[in-house]
Scaffold this active site. Sequence first.
Site, PDB file in Angstrom:
ATOM      1  N   GLU A  77      -0.962  -8.237   4.960  1.00 11.65           N
ATOM      2  CA  GLU A  77      -0.536  -8.956   6.660  1.00 11.65           C
ATOM      3  C   GLU A  77      -2.385  -8.299   7.376  1.00 11.65           C
ATOM      4  O   GLU A  77      -2.206  -9.009   8.820  1.00 11.65           O
ATOM      5  CB  GLU A  77       0.386  -7.658   7.712  1.00 11.65           C
ATOM      6  CG  GLU A  77      -0.682  -6.758   7.672  1.00 11.65           C
ATOM      7  CD  GLU A  77      -0.648  -5.096   6.390  1.00 11.65           C
ATOM      8  OE1 GLU A  77      -1.077  -5.823   5.372  1.00 11.65           O
ATOM      9  OE2 GLU A  77      -1.370  -4.217   6.239  1.00 11.65           O
ATOM     10  N   HIS A 135      -3.479  -5.607   1.074  1.00 16.30           N
ATOM     11  CA  HIS A 135      -2.433  -5.736   2.199  1.00 16.30           C
ATOM     12  C   HIS A 135      -3.117  -7.373   2.707  1.00 16.30           C
ATOM     13  O   HIS A 135      -3.401  -8.000   3.765  1.00 16.30           O
ATOM     14  CB  HIS A 135      -4.002  -4.551   3.593  1.00 16.30           C
ATOM     15  CG  HIS A 135      -3.408  -3.530   3.650  1.00 16.30           C
ATOM     16  ND1 HIS A 135      -2.622  -2.693   4.097  1.00 16.30           N
ATOM     17  CD2 HIS A 135      -4.220  -2.627   2.642  1.00 16.30           C
ATOM     18  CE1 HIS A 135      -2.088  -2.045   3.743  1.00 16.30           C
ATOM     19  NE2 HIS A 135      -3.614  -1.472   3.282  1.00 16.30           N
ATOM     20  N   CYS A 160       0.747  -0.820  -0.575  1.00 17.58           N
ATOM     21  CA  CYS A 160      -0.005  -0.053   0.374  1.00 17.58           C
ATOM     22  C   CYS A 160       0.866   1.433   0.027  1.00 17.58           C
ATOM     23  O   CYS A 160       1.683   1.687  -0.497  1.00 17.58           O
ATOM     24  CB  CYS A 160      -1.145  -0.675   1.230  1.00 17.58           C
ATOM     25  SG  CYS A 160      -2.010   1.094   0.629  1.00 17.58           S
TER      26      CYS A 160
END
Lengths: 239, 83, 83, 732
Positions: free
Chosen positions: A206, A204, A87
């Site tokens: 994560e 994302h 990002c």
Amino acid sequence: MKCGVVTFPGSNCDQDCYHVLKSVMGQSTDMIFHKDTFFDDDFDLIVLPGGFSYGDYLRPGAIARFSPVMKSVKKAAKIGKLVLGICNGFQILVEANLLPGALLKNIDLKFHCHDVYIKVMNNDSPFTALYEKGEVVKMNIAHADGNYYADNETLDELEQNSQIVFCYCDERGEINENSNPNGSVKNIAGICNVEGNILGLMPHPERCSEEILGSADGKRIFESIITYFERRYACDSRN
Amino acid sequence: MKVKVEVFFKEGVLDPQGKTVKNALQHLGYDEVDDVRVGKVFTLSLKTSDREAARKRVAQMCEKLLSNPVVETYSIDTVEETR
Amino acid sequence: MKVKVEVFFKEGVLDPQGKTVKNALQHLGYDEVDDVRVGKVFTLSLKTSDREAARKRVAQMCEKLLSNPVVETYSIDTVEETR
Amino acid sequence: MIAETELKLHGLSTEEYQRITEILGRDPNNVELGMYGAMWSEHCSYKNSKRVLKRFPTTGKRVIQGPGENAGIVDIGDNLVAVLKIESHNHPSAVEPFQGAATGVGGIIRDIFAMGARPLALLDSLRFGELDEPRVKYLFSGVVSGISHYGNCVGIPTVGGEVYFDSCYRDNPLVNVMCVGVANKKDIKLAKAVGVGNSVMLVGSSTGRDGIHGASFASEELSEDSESKRPSVQVGDPFMEKLLIEACLEASKKDFVLGVQDLGAAGLTSACCEAAARAGTGMDIDISLVPQREEDMSPYEIMLSESQERMLLIVKRGYEEEVSKIFAKWDLHAVKIGTVTNDGMITVRKEGVKVAQVPAKSLTEGVPEVKRESSQPSYLKKTAVSVNTGINENPEKIFLKLLGSPNLSSKRWVFEQYDHRVGTNTVVKPGSDAAVIRIKGTSKGIALTTDCNSLYCYLDPLEGGKQAVAEAARNIVVTGAEPIAITDCLNFGNPEDPEIFYQVEQCVEGISQAAEFLGIPVVSGNVSFYNESPQRTIFPTPVIGMIGLLENINERCETGFKDNGDIVVLLGEVQGSTEASEYLRYIHDVKAGKPPKINLLQEKKIQQLCLRAVREGVVKSAHDVSLGGLAVALAECCVIGKKGFKGNINCKNLDAALFGESPSRIVVSVSPKNMETLKLLAEQMQIRITVIGTVCESRMTLAFNSSVVIDLPLDEVIDVYENSLERRISAQ
Ligand SMILES: Nc1ncnc2c1ncn2[C@@H]1O[C@H](COP(=O)(O)OP(=O)(O)O)[C@@H](O)[C@H]1O
Ligand SMILES: [Mg+2]
């Protein structure tokens, strides 16, 4: 494997990345402050996390690229360490010319936070080896400036060198306008450099590494990286 | 010294903000609006008195930071001495 | 006709972008930079030939849409006939 | 004696001026007058509401800090505490929706980290006029982008909230923001200026002329010239706030940082006198030490500026350097502006010369309390009629109309503009009854919600107050969490009007009764009066923010249906009432009737039953039935679970059965093998339960007394529910 997660002023996914690497993946992980530099060998993987470095004032990533830490990141990348920009991290890599192109405002000018489907276009990279080529995975996006742009010449190069790693698609893997959340050319969601050791992506991983959060599809990026270094270290010790 | 810099998207790069503003204006009845481009403008106050030197330094700032040469062009609009 | 409009935060209103850009420039060694204000600039292409009428209409557009009078001021910078 | 016009400028009455001269034993100077004016405004002093607020139950075994600090604190076990507070930013948002809402977010976050807690989640409770007006669209989209801009940038997920549209909010939209944080118990910081000789340090943004008189702006009605009250609108800097959060939390961990206080309404004045008054100390500050953004600022302006993103620290003498170092790491300044004194006075100097000196406590507590008259509003006689409409259209059509209406359809367009997942804690995302966030390092989760049915509050303030609490608690319980604390935001019109004050009293009474009965303490809150324009007054809107605790987050439950063949069961009464319902308001354009009465004992039992059934894994989904009644609740279970439903309701009236509202109702789905267990549990608790259908693949089919009234493909139901709001907004 040793991981470093960079904190720029305004980073806000730095702790999230740390959590996944350290607690979910069980890797030795340090935080790196943007004012610091490090030695080439300190980290195998350096993560530039999401967030709003310097408030995204001016342009996302435009100011962060001048942080002292970026000198170290560049040097580490040169000797083949892995750099993962997520990002805002992707935006910084692009502004720092470590990846080609630019990330513009989403075509509808709005921030988008929701799940998207992305297709793995290239699984011949340290970041994606554990995915099938053409596999469709679900990840979360959360950005206002994820509209990837590159001129035609650059796009040709990206395609020739298989640098397009992820594309937005629908549930069935169709890459079309309806499945493009932000206006990116060719639905590009993530690209790597020619050498393949720097990856930038808007989704994302994560946030998608634990079932309790709704998807663990992103975890395989981290698993791929770990596998890559396990093999590499195994090779090194054999030689 | 006050220097004004403008940064616009290059021709050929889509400017969704411009398009949105154009549509909104036309919707409000301003049918004469043919096209809108949206850019950024910076007013820099500098502690310098040398006009030419200032212009050069500002050009550097533009290349390095204020614009992204991949998608944008810049122009140094006015250089004004402050009284 | 091409009309250029600039919109800035009013004097006295905090300009977080300007402040951040100023700090960044100073960090990069441009110590001469005293202050930076960041604004928006619009280039409007209009199907009109009457300069004065255009200016009036654009002023309306500014009040209504292009600027937010509560925190911003606008200026109509140049009116240029298109060749 | 001072001219009345000048007093008015400061928002003070002659009586209040009299009081000030008594306190000081002399006439106040201009700076002092400004300080009293701001601190004695309704917004800061609660002079109109104090007495009423005393009614709230504020104690409980988990309560560590009730009302009186920047935020409330409750114990959640494992040496952890949850910190919560809600606040309004209504008037600024009416004037400048983007910045007004953005700075509202910034302000409430500061209240949370001032206490040493890391902010973990935001919720926003929003109310606007009817969406077909361009100005309402402008306000609505401006507010949403303002919240998105600020909340996303600071990296705190906005995980919940509400949006409601009614013409009463046309001129005066409501923007309430709630923030919840978590801290180690030992890291809690109170905003007390303790220890004579200690240093007072100012950190964060420099001070400008923005927002002077913000407190008094919030304490009067909106009028024609509100738009010209420019200085009241401030620009937020979320990047600065993010740095401030990190630096302040780092500093809070140090023993030498003794107290932390945010600068909100009435700026430096309020921060100094509140911190000193709480500790029973005084403060001696020099405003020439305050970093200033603009030139030639007067002491008056500096003391009253509401520049955003500033905090006050009380630092042990000799440790100023240490504090500065922490802030320098984040490129922030920490400047000593004064010291703590023992004289109980706020002394303000400019380059050493005294420019104001007043007793700290007189600013925070000295305001003469205002006793307001209250009388039952005359409109209640007109609205308290029972309305019998009957269904005059195809029920399926009405159902789709309601499902796609602004108040009932999904608020996806809103919450997808918010980063609701940053922090990797959001386990139940926005769109359900309550959001659930996990607490890393524990097995715990926190459920969060805001609720208020303001039409109920309008038609029956006492009942409305009760139901706001009950509904919030029901939303918490369906996730499997136990409600543990309330923060409330009381939005009303002008309290000087006895009919409005009656609404205030009754709503607070209702909230208190329900909170007491359900055992949920009120630990913080905020009051916003004067929400009216010459044309209209808002519905009384006491928003309830509530949190609940899940000891084991794996025992949570969600709204959506899960598996084909599961049995769908209604806990509670089948028959609802159309009076005061959204159905009546939206379809028939009638805002009347008596809201259905709540039986608090019944409510409590239903909640206990649901909580047990969820925790023991008896049910697979749970969803509370509220606006729109049973048909809409069932549709939501279908849409969120992407499953169909087939069932039948046996009942007297068609419209009351489908769209009627009634408290104390929850829809659950159960696998057939657990049906017996659920029946047993219900019997034990003496709760009526009714099987109303089963989960199936891809149609929603609902019969009324065995004849099918709704029969739609799931895809259509999903489309209407998910996309109607967005379509309405983009339609020009
Ligand atoms: N409606 C309410 N219910 C309970 N407590 C309230 C209410 N309104 C205000 N309070 C409490 O009064 C104190 C002052 O409130 P406020 O002025 O809004 O706080 P701040 O100064 O931090 O913005 C806070 O502790 C708040 O929790
Ligand atoms: Mg406070």
